[in-house]
Write a protein that holds these residues in place. Structure first.
Motif, PDB file in Angstrom:
ATOM      1  N   GLN A  18      43.718  28.060  73.843  1.00 33.82           N
ATOM      2  CA  GLN A  18      44.545  27.119  74.607  1.00 33.82           C
ATOM      3  C   GLN A  18      44.104  25.681  74.358  1.00 33.82           C
ATOM      4  N   ASP A  19      43.676  24.988  75.402  1.00 31.70           N
ATOM      5  CA  ASP A  19      43.343  23.571  75.233  1.00 31.70           C
ATOM      6  C   ASP A  19      42.128  23.366  74.336  1.00 31.70           C
ATOM      7  N   LYS A  20      41.227  24.338  74.430  1.00 32.02           N
ATOM      8  CA  LYS A  20      40.006  24.168  73.641  1.00 32.02           C
ATOM      9  C   LYS A  20      40.121  24.884  72.304  1.00 32.02           C
ATOM     10  N   ALA A  21      39.639  24.242  71.280  1.00 35.13           N
ATOM     11  CA  ALA A  21      39.636  24.887  69.966  1.00 35.13           C
ATOM     12  C   ALA A  21      38.706  26.093  70.012  1.00 35.13           C
ATOM     13  N   LYS A  22      39.062  27.095  69.241  1.00 32.38           N
ATOM     14  CA  LYS A  22      38.222  28.290  69.191  1.00 32.38           C
ATOM     15  C   LYS A  22      37.552  28.363  67.827  1.00 32.38           C
ATOM     16  N   GLN A  23      36.240  28.443  67.849  1.00 30.15           N
ATOM     17  CA  GLN A  23      35.516  28.487  66.589  1.00 30.15           C
ATOM     18  C   GLN A  23      34.832  29.834  66.422  1.00 30.15           C
ATOM     19  N   ARG A  24      34.968  30.386  65.225  1.00 28.27           N
ATOM     20  CA  ARG A  24      34.293  31.649  64.951  1.00 28.27           C
ATOM     21  C   ARG A  24      33.524  31.517  63.638  1.00 28.27           C
ATOM     22  N   ALA A  25      32.244  31.804  63.726  1.00 32.64           N
ATOM     23  CA  ALA A  25      31.435  31.861  62.503  1.00 32.64           C
ATOM     24  C   ALA A  25      31.043  33.322  62.307  1.00 32.64           C
ATOM     25  N   PHE A  26      31.172  33.805  61.096  1.00 31.36           N
ATOM     26  CA  PHE A  26      30.827  35.204  60.856  1.00 31.36           C
ATOM     27  C   PHE A  26      30.396  35.379  59.410  1.00 31.36           C
ATOM     28  N   SER A  27      29.735  36.482  59.161  1.00 31.78           N
ATOM     29  CA  SER A  27      29.374  36.758  57.771  1.00 31.78           C
ATOM     30  C   SER A  27      29.827  38.166  57.421  1.00 31.78           C
ATOM     31  N   LEU A  28      30.216  38.321  56.188  1.00 25.12           N
ATOM     32  CA  LEU A  28      30.723  39.608  55.710  1.00 25.12           C
ATOM     33  C   LEU A  28      29.853  40.072  54.551  1.00 25.12           C
ATOM     34  N   PRO A  29      29.337  41.283  54.621  1.00 26.94           N
ATOM     35  CA  PRO A  29      28.495  41.785  53.528  1.00 26.94           C
ATOM     36  C   PRO A  29      29.364  42.221  52.345  1.00 26.94           C
ATOM     37  N   PRO A  30      28.778  42.378  51.167  1.00 21.04           N
ATOM     38  CA  PRO A  30      29.564  42.824  50.003  1.00 21.04           C
ATOM     39  C   PRO A  30      30.350  44.104  50.283  1.00 21.04           C
ATOM     40  N   GLU A  31      29.839  44.926  51.166  1.00 25.17           N
ATOM     41  CA  GLU A  31      30.520  46.187  51.464  1.00 25.17           C
ATOM     42  C   GLU A  31      31.924  45.945  52.022  1.00 25.17           C
ATOM     43  N   TRP A  32      32.084  44.816  52.702  1.00 23.41           N
ATOM     44  CA  TRP A  32      33.410  44.473  53.242  1.00 23.41           C
ATOM     45  C   TRP A  32      34.463  44.501  52.147  1.00 23.41           C
ATOM     46  N   TRP A  33      34.121  43.929  51.006  1.00 22.30           N
ATOM     47  CA  TRP A  33      35.101  43.892  49.931  1.00 22.30           C
ATOM     48  C   TRP A  33      35.360  45.278  49.349  1.00 22.30           C
ATOM     49  N   GLU A  34      34.295  46.078  49.289  1.00 19.25           N
ATOM     50  CA  GLU A  34      34.432  47.415  48.710  1.00 19.25           C
ATOM     51  C   GLU A  34      35.392  48.281  49.506  1.00 19.25           C
ATOM     52  N   ILE A  35      35.386  48.146  50.819  1.00 18.56           N
ATOM     53  CA  ILE A  35      36.263  49.022  51.609  1.00 18.56           C
ATOM     54  C   ILE A  35      37.591  48.343  51.948  1.00 18.56           C
ATOM     55  N   THR A  36      37.762  47.102  51.476  1.00 17.24           N
ATOM     56  CA  THR A  36      39.019  46.411  51.720  1.00 17.24           C
ATOM     57  C   THR A  36      40.117  47.036  50.882  1.00 17.24           C
ATOM     58  N   GLU A  37      41.273  47.230  51.500  1.00 15.68           N
ATOM     59  CA  GLU A  37      42.365  47.862  50.766  1.00 15.68           C
ATOM     60  C   GLU A  37      43.181  46.846  49.992  1.00 15.68           C
ATOM     61  N   GLY A  38      43.923  47.347  49.017  1.00 14.97           N
ATOM     62  CA  GLY A  38      44.800  46.471  48.244  1.00 14.97           C
ATOM     63  C   GLY A  38      44.240  46.188  46.873  1.00 14.97           C
ATOM     64  N   PRO A  39      45.008  45.445  46.073  1.00 14.97           N
ATOM     65  CA  PRO A  39      44.585  45.157  44.700  1.00 14.97           C
ATOM     66  C   PRO A  39      43.337  44.292  44.679  1.00 14.97           C
ATOM     67  N   LYS A  40      42.512  44.466  43.672  1.00 18.53           N
ATOM     68  CA  LYS A  40      41.251  43.733  43.619  1.00 18.53           C
ATOM     69  C   LYS A  40      40.998  43.033  42.297  1.00 18.53           C
ATOM     70  N   TYR A  41      41.523  43.570  41.230  1.00 19.60           N
ATOM     71  CA  TYR A  41      41.260  43.006  39.918  1.00 19.60           C
ATOM     72  C   TYR A  41      41.635  41.527  39.871  1.00 19.60           C
ATOM     73  N   PRO A  42      40.916  40.623  39.201  1.00 16.72           N
ATOM     74  CA  PRO A  42      39.705  40.878  38.416  1.00 16.72           C
ATOM     75  C   PRO A  42      38.418  40.751  39.226  1.00 16.72           C
ATOM     76  N   LEU A  43      38.580  40.805  40.540  1.00 19.50           N
ATOM     77  CA  LEU A  43      37.407  40.653  41.384  1.00 19.50           C
ATOM     78  C   LEU A  43      36.718  42.002  41.554  1.00 19.50           C
ATOM     79  N   LEU A  44      35.506  42.119  41.045  1.00 14.38           N
ATOM     80  CA  LEU A  44      34.789  43.384  41.139  1.00 14.38           C
ATOM     81  C   LEU A  44      34.106  43.532  42.489  1.00 14.38           C
ATOM     82  N   GLY A  45      33.762  42.396  43.090  1.00 14.03           N
ATOM     83  CA  GLY A  45      33.083  42.472  44.375  1.00 14.03           C
ATOM     84  C   GLY A  45      32.393  41.169  44.704  1.00 14.03           C
ATOM     85  N   LEU A  46      31.584  41.213  45.753  1.00 14.50           N
ATOM     86  CA  LEU A  46      30.811  40.036  46.147  1.00 14.50           C
ATOM     87  C   LEU A  46      29.364  40.283  45.764  1.00 14.50           C
TER      88      LEU A  46
END
Ligand SMILES: [Zn+2]
Ligand SMILES: [Zn+2]
Length: 187
Positions: A18-46
């Motif tokens: 609402q009135d206040k901005a919402k900030q989110r900081a987060f980190s994603l491990p390489p595994e996040w990309w491995e289990i992410t669905e959808g096309p990936k090429y030419p990205l092999l991973g993080l």
């Protein structure tokens, strides 16, 4: 019982921004990309964790999204097919708007000039990891090269020419003429 799949979603409920901005900081491990669905090429991973910092601000009926993230991508070279690392430091800006309810059933909606550059979303929730995923794809080069002068693979024996020349004879001329020559030799 099916094992519960780990999920890395970072969901923001827009009704709570609402009135206040919402900030989110987060980190994603390489595994996040491995289990992410959808096309990936030419990205092999993080190659390392992805660190993201995203701020959402409500402006009228819209939401401004300012984000930044950094990681190291593992890409496949278009020429030599070897994997290589490519650091990514990205900043992005998006405008979100909830798709009006009367339009939710519509398959395609003709955008007015005023609506250009706006990302329409269904429902009140957004997954920030999906935004990051999209930005990663937008950042990918048209041609991924391990180095500008990558020599690629020998078209005959497939050796990686960056690691030294192969034993194939270098023949001059257009491949089509060479094929013709080979035919004549056979006949
Ligand atoms: Zn290469
Ligand atoms: Zn060769």
């Amino acid at each position: 019982m099916k094992a519960k799949r780990k999920t890395y979603s970072v969901i923001v409920d827009l009704t709570k921004v609402q009135d206040k901005a919402k900030q989110r900081a987060f980190s994603l491990p390489p595994e996040w990309w491995e289990i992410t669905e959808g096309p990936k090429y030419p990205l092999l991973g993080l190659d390392q964790d992805l660190e993201a910092d995203i701020t959402l601000t409500k402006v009228g009926k819209r939401f401004e999204v300012r984000g930044r993230f950094q990681t190291v991508l593992r890409l496949q070279c278009d020429r030599c097919l070897e994997a290589f690392n490519s650091p990514l430091n990205s900043m992005f800006y998006l405008i979100l708007e909830r798709l009006p309810e009367e339009l939710e059933a519509e398959e395609e909606h003709e955008l007015s000039p005023e609506e250009m550059g706006v990302d329409f979303i269904r429902g009140d929730e957004v997954d920030l990891t999906e935004m990051v995923k999209e930005q990663i794809f937008l950042s990918l080069p048209m041609k991924a090269l391990c180095k500008q002068d990558c020599l690629g693979l020998c078209i005959r024996c497939g050796s990686n020419l960056n690691q030294g020349s192969c034993n194939c004879k270098v023949e001059q001329g257009h491949p089509a003429f060479q094929a013709l020559k080979a035919l004549r030799l056979q006949g």
